[in-house]
Write a protein that holds these residues in place. Structure first.
Motif, PDB file in Angstrom:
ATOM      1  N   LEU A 160       0.818  -1.207   0.000  1.00 28.82           N
ATOM      2  CA  LEU A 160       0.000   0.000   0.000  1.00 28.82           C
ATOM      3  C   LEU A 160       0.856   1.265   0.000  1.00 28.82           C
ATOM      4  CD1 LEU A 160      -3.079  -0.719   2.280  1.00 28.82           C
ATOM      5  CD2 LEU A 160      -3.108   0.388   0.054  1.00 28.82           C
ATOM      6  N   TRP A 161       1.880   1.270   0.822  1.00 31.98           N
ATOM      7  CA  TRP A 161       2.729   2.457   0.912  1.00 31.98           C
ATOM      8  C   TRP A 161       3.385   2.759  -0.430  1.00 31.98           C
ATOM      9  CZ3 TRP A 161       8.258   2.943   3.129  1.00 31.98           C
ATOM     10  CH2 TRP A 161       8.592   4.299   3.273  1.00 31.98           C
ATOM     11  N   SER A 162       3.834   1.727  -1.134  1.00 36.98           N
ATOM     12  CA  SER A 162       4.487   1.915  -2.426  1.00 36.98           C
ATOM     13  C   SER A 162       3.559   2.614  -3.409  1.00 36.98           C
ATOM     14  CB  SER A 162       4.916   0.568  -3.017  1.00 36.98           C
ATOM     15  OG  SER A 162       5.845  -0.072  -2.190  1.00 36.98           O
ATOM     16  N   VAL A 163       2.308   2.175  -3.444  1.00 37.87           N
ATOM     17  CA  VAL A 163       1.345   2.771  -4.373  1.00 37.87           C
ATOM     18  C   VAL A 163       1.012   4.206  -3.972  1.00 37.87           C
ATOM     19  CG1 VAL A 163      -0.991   2.617  -5.316  1.00 37.87           C
ATOM     20  CG2 VAL A 163       0.367   0.538  -5.009  1.00 37.87           C
ATOM     21  N   VAL A 164       0.686   4.405  -2.697  1.00 34.83           N
ATOM     22  CA  VAL A 164       0.267   5.731  -2.241  1.00 34.83           C
ATOM     23  C   VAL A 164       1.415   6.734  -2.364  1.00 34.83           C
ATOM     24  CG1 VAL A 164      -0.623   7.084  -0.307  1.00 34.83           C
ATOM     25  CG2 VAL A 164      -1.494   4.776  -0.709  1.00 34.83           C
ATOM     26  N   HIS A 165       2.591   6.369  -1.870  1.00 35.54           N
ATOM     27  CA  HIS A 165       3.731   7.283  -1.946  1.00 35.54           C
ATOM     28  C   HIS A 165       4.137   7.532  -3.398  1.00 35.54           C
ATOM     29  CE1 HIS A 165       7.478   9.311  -1.165  1.00 35.54           C
ATOM     30  NE2 HIS A 165       8.128   8.391  -1.845  1.00 35.54           N
ATOM     31  N   GLY A 166       4.097   6.478  -4.214  1.00 38.83           N
ATOM     32  CA  GLY A 166       4.449   6.639  -5.623  1.00 38.83           C
ATOM     33  C   GLY A 166       3.527   7.614  -6.323  1.00 38.83           C
TER      34      GLY A 166
END
Length: 199
Positions: A160-166
């Motif tokens: 989730l963090w990868s998608v949101v931060h990206g």
């Protein structure tokens, strides 16, 4: 109040003024405009006074970054406390993360090195443990399996963090397609990952 207390309060006030002035400069002129001399001019101090509190730009940006992580953790915790069901908590927490990135854009840039070429980002980044801990607690509740390993939980968090931060980074550096598409991608990522946890 004793003289030591007054001196300490004065030091804290001065430190806070320096950080506020630095953030104001960045908000109005960008990170490239930030330097110790400019801060001193803006708050009517001499440059040596600034160096008494921060030994350079990296140290100052590191402190701004650490402040940002504290504020972000507070926003995520508040979002979590606004709901009872873990599914709603997790969704609200990620939306709070998203909103923070744009309402506190300059802090977010310092926290994650987005358009900020500064090694101090690492100092602030080292203070992020509270944020994954908040998310991981809710993810563990959603999994509902006492045998779930830390690796299983971390995988869900980092996905989730990868998608949101990206998505945030794309928009901070080069505006994405549209806010409507951003929200579609954001909600799809959150909902799809939640679905893999709950099914």
């Amino acid at each position: 109040m004793g003289s030591k207390d007054r001196i300490q309060r004065l030091k804290e006030h001065t430190r806070s003024n320096i950080l506020q002035a630095a953030l104001k400069i960045v908000k109005h002129n960008g990170w490239h405009a930030l330097n110790m001399r400019r801060i001193a001019e803006d708050i009517d101090y001499t440059a040596p006074v600034i160096y008494e509190y921060f030994n350079g730009k990296d140290a100052l940006v590191g402190e701004l970054s650490a402040n940002g992580f504290r504020k972000l953790a507070g926003a995520i915790g508040k979002a979590k406390n606004g709901h009872i069901a873990p599914v709603k908590q997790l969704e609200a927490m990620w939306l709070a993360y998203w909103n923070f990135a744009f309402t506190e854009k300059e802090l977010y840039q310092a926290m994650f090195g987005v358009e900020v070429s500064c090694s101090a980002m690492k100092e602030g980044f080292a203070k992020t443990e509270q944020i994954p801990a908040l998310f991981n607690k809710v993810i563990r509740e959603l999994i509902g399996d006492s045998n779930a390993t830390e690796d299983m939980i971390s995988t869900k968090y980092f996905t989730l963090w990868s998608v949101v931060h990206g998505l945030i980074a794309i928009n901070l550096i080069n505006k994405g397609k549209s806010e409507e598409i951003n929200q579609m991608v954001l909600h799809e990522a959150i909902n799809n990952t939640i679905a893999t946890i709950t099914h």
